[in-house]
Design a protein around this motif. Structure first.
Motif, PDB file in Angstrom:
ATOM      1  N   VAL A   1     -11.326  16.701 -12.968  1.00 32.39           N
ATOM      2  CA  VAL A   1      -9.945  16.024 -12.786  1.00 32.39           C
ATOM      3  C   VAL A   1      -8.975  15.702 -13.851  1.00 32.39           C
ATOM      4  CG1 VAL A   1     -10.350  13.299 -13.155  1.00 32.39           C
ATOM      5  CG2 VAL A   1      -8.361  14.124 -11.396  1.00 32.39           C
ATOM      6  N   ARG A   2      -7.226  16.322 -13.661  1.00 35.58           N
ATOM      7  CA  ARG A   2      -6.774  15.386 -15.565  1.00 35.58           C
ATOM      8  C   ARG A   2      -6.619  13.647 -15.402  1.00 35.58           C
ATOM      9  NH1 ARG A   2      -5.650  19.648 -18.772  1.00 35.58           N
ATOM     10  NH2 ARG A   2      -6.000  21.211 -18.690  1.00 35.58           N
ATOM     11  N   ASP A   3      -5.456  13.629 -14.127  1.00 37.09           N
ATOM     12  CA  ASP A   3      -4.661  12.096 -14.814  1.00 37.09           C
ATOM     13  C   ASP A   3      -5.086  11.393 -13.301  1.00 37.09           C
ATOM     14  OD1 ASP A   3      -3.650  12.193 -16.914  1.00 37.09           O
ATOM     15  OD2 ASP A   3      -2.075  13.081 -16.297  1.00 37.09           O
ATOM     16  N   VAL A   4      -4.997  12.283 -11.759  1.00 36.67           N
ATOM     17  CA  VAL A   4      -5.070  11.128 -10.953  1.00 36.67           C
ATOM     18  C   VAL A   4      -5.928  12.394  -9.461  1.00 36.67           C
ATOM     19  CG1 VAL A   4      -3.681  11.319  -8.513  1.00 36.67           C
ATOM     20  CG2 VAL A   4      -2.283  11.247 -10.603  1.00 36.67           C
ATOM     21  N   LEU A   5      -6.897  11.716  -8.775  1.00 31.98           N
ATOM     22  CA  LEU A   5      -7.741  11.950  -8.280  1.00 31.98           C
ATOM     23  C   LEU A   5      -7.282  11.597  -6.599  1.00 31.98           C
ATOM     24  CD1 LEU A   5     -10.887  12.657  -7.274  1.00 31.98           C
ATOM     25  CD2 LEU A   5     -11.404  10.091  -7.952  1.00 31.98           C
ATOM     26  N   ASN A   6      -6.693  12.748  -6.001  1.00 30.37           N
ATOM     27  CA  ASN A   6      -6.861  12.498  -4.729  1.00 30.37           C
ATOM     28  C   ASN A   6      -7.477  12.866  -3.619  1.00 30.37           C
ATOM     29  OD1 ASN A   6      -3.702  12.586  -5.060  1.00 30.37           O
ATOM     30  ND2 ASN A   6      -4.248  14.950  -5.794  1.00 30.37           N
ATOM     31  N   LEU A   7      -7.760  11.747  -2.685  1.00 32.65           N
ATOM     32  CA  LEU A   7      -9.030  11.808  -1.994  1.00 32.65           C
ATOM     33  C   LEU A   7      -8.568  11.591  -0.462  1.00 32.65           C
ATOM     34  CD1 LEU A   7     -10.589   8.875  -2.870  1.00 32.65           C
ATOM     35  CD2 LEU A   7     -11.242  11.309  -3.112  1.00 32.65           C
ATOM     36  N   SER A   8      -9.122  12.731   0.303  1.00 33.39           N
ATOM     37  CA  SER A   8      -8.328  12.848   1.949  1.00 33.39           C
ATOM     38  C   SER A   8     -10.286  12.736   3.085  1.00 33.39           C
ATOM     39  CB  SER A   8      -7.635  13.262   2.568  1.00 33.39           C
ATOM     40  OG  SER A   8      -7.965  14.390   2.236  1.00 33.39           O
ATOM     41  N   TYR A   9      -9.834  11.830   3.990  1.00 32.66           N
ATOM     42  CA  TYR A   9     -10.845  11.897   4.802  1.00 32.66           C
ATOM     43  C   TYR A   9     -10.267  12.420   6.526  1.00 32.66           C
ATOM     44  CZ  TYR A   9     -15.235  10.815   6.493  1.00 32.66           C
ATOM     45  OH  TYR A   9     -16.543  10.547   7.449  1.00 32.66           O
ATOM     46  N   ASP A  10     -10.760  12.065   7.253  1.00 26.50           N
ATOM     47  CA  ASP A  10     -10.250  11.695   9.067  1.00 26.50           C
ATOM     48  C   ASP A  10     -10.588  10.509   9.236  1.00 26.50           C
ATOM     49  OD1 ASP A  10     -13.203  11.623   9.147  1.00 26.50           O
ATOM     50  OD2 ASP A  10     -13.212  13.233  10.822  1.00 26.50           O
ATOM     51  N   LYS A  11     -11.084   9.537   8.425  1.00 27.71           N
ATOM     52  CA  LYS A  11     -10.644   8.242   8.815  1.00 27.71           C
ATOM     53  C   LYS A  11     -10.434   7.377   7.787  1.00 27.71           C
ATOM     54  CE  LYS A  11     -14.890   8.298  12.293  1.00 27.71           C
ATOM     55  NZ  LYS A  11     -14.565   8.947  13.001  1.00 27.71           N
ATOM     56  N   ASP A  12      -9.932   6.616   7.963  1.00 28.26           N
ATOM     57  CA  ASP A  12      -9.815   5.629   6.722  1.00 28.26           C
ATOM     58  C   ASP A  12     -10.520   4.968   5.345  1.00 28.26           C
ATOM     59  OD1 ASP A  12      -7.059   5.477   8.248  1.00 28.26           O
ATOM     60  OD2 ASP A  12      -7.461   2.961   8.565  1.00 28.26           O
ATOM     61  N   ILE A  13     -10.262   5.319   4.284  1.00 24.80           N
ATOM     62  CA  ILE A  13     -10.413   4.645   3.634  1.00 24.80           C
ATOM     63  C   ILE A  13     -10.184   3.296   3.000  1.00 24.80           C
ATOM     64  CG2 ILE A  13     -10.754   5.840   0.796  1.00 24.80           C
ATOM     65  CD1 ILE A  13     -10.038   8.464   1.945  1.00 24.80           C
ATOM     66  N   THR A  14     -11.412   2.587   2.850  1.00 30.21           N
ATOM     67  CA  THR A  14     -11.508   1.231   2.654  1.00 30.21           C
ATOM     68  C   THR A  14     -11.343   1.331   1.112  1.00 30.21           C
ATOM     69  OG1 THR A  14     -13.499   0.730   3.374  1.00 30.21           O
ATOM     70  CG2 THR A  14     -12.047   0.652   5.456  1.00 30.21           C
ATOM     71  N   LYS A  15     -12.290   1.116   0.165  1.00 24.64           N
ATOM     72  CA  LYS A  15     -12.202   0.922  -0.630  1.00 24.64           C
ATOM     73  C   LYS A  15     -12.863   2.599  -1.844  1.00 24.64           C
ATOM     74  CE  LYS A  15     -15.962  -1.040  -2.623  1.00 24.64           C
ATOM     75  NZ  LYS A  15     -16.004  -2.413  -2.899  1.00 24.64           N
ATOM     76  N   VAL A  16     -12.356   2.208  -2.774  1.00 25.41           N
ATOM     77  CA  VAL A  16     -12.632   3.257  -3.734  1.00 25.41           C
ATOM     78  C   VAL A  16     -12.762   2.634  -5.438  1.00 25.41           C
ATOM     79  CG1 VAL A  16     -12.167   5.854  -5.143  1.00 25.41           C
ATOM     80  CG2 VAL A  16     -11.147   5.582  -2.621  1.00 25.41           C
ATOM     81  N   SER A  17     -13.922   3.235  -5.772  1.00 25.19           N
ATOM     82  CA  SER A  17     -14.805   2.178  -6.780  1.00 25.19           C
ATOM     83  C   SER A  17     -15.210   3.402  -7.922  1.00 25.19           C
ATOM     84  CB  SER A  17     -15.971   1.324  -6.683  1.00 25.19           C
ATOM     85  OG  SER A  17     -15.707   0.106  -5.932  1.00 25.19           O
ATOM     86  N   VAL A  18     -15.045   3.078  -9.445  1.00 26.38           N
ATOM     87  CA  VAL A  18     -15.288   3.949 -10.331  1.00 26.38           C
ATOM     88  C   VAL A  18     -16.366   3.783 -11.584  1.00 26.38           C
ATOM     89  CG1 VAL A  18     -14.499   5.685 -12.274  1.00 26.38           C
ATOM     90  CG2 VAL A  18     -12.864   5.184 -10.032  1.00 26.38           C
TER      91      VAL A  18
END
Length: 66
Positions: free
Chosen positions: A1-18
């Motif tokens: 990734v350079r600047d923006v990480l795009n995430l998608s899933y067929d259910k709701d994503i509730t939290k993303v931690s790095v």
């Protein structure tokens, strides 16, 4: 990734931690949608672990920031 990480899933994503390679949580984003964008432009180049929580399940994967 350079600047923006795009995430998608067929259910709701509730939290993303790095996490850095030392296991320290350095970024967190609460979300409630099937798609999410994470701005990683402020992070230094290197390897990070991204933990995505969706539908009461967690998935962790490695991301290399350029």
């Amino acid at each position: 990734v350079r600047d923006v990480l795009n995430l998608s899933y067929d259910k709701d994503i509730t939290k993303v931690s790095v996490y850095n390679v030392l296991g320290q949580e350095i970024m967190i984003k609460h979300n409630n949608a099937q798609q999410s964008q994470l701005d990683m432009s402020s992070l230094a180049s290197g390897t990070y672990l991204v933990r995505v929580t969706a539908d009461n399940a967690e998935k962790t994967f490695k991301v290399i920031k350029q």
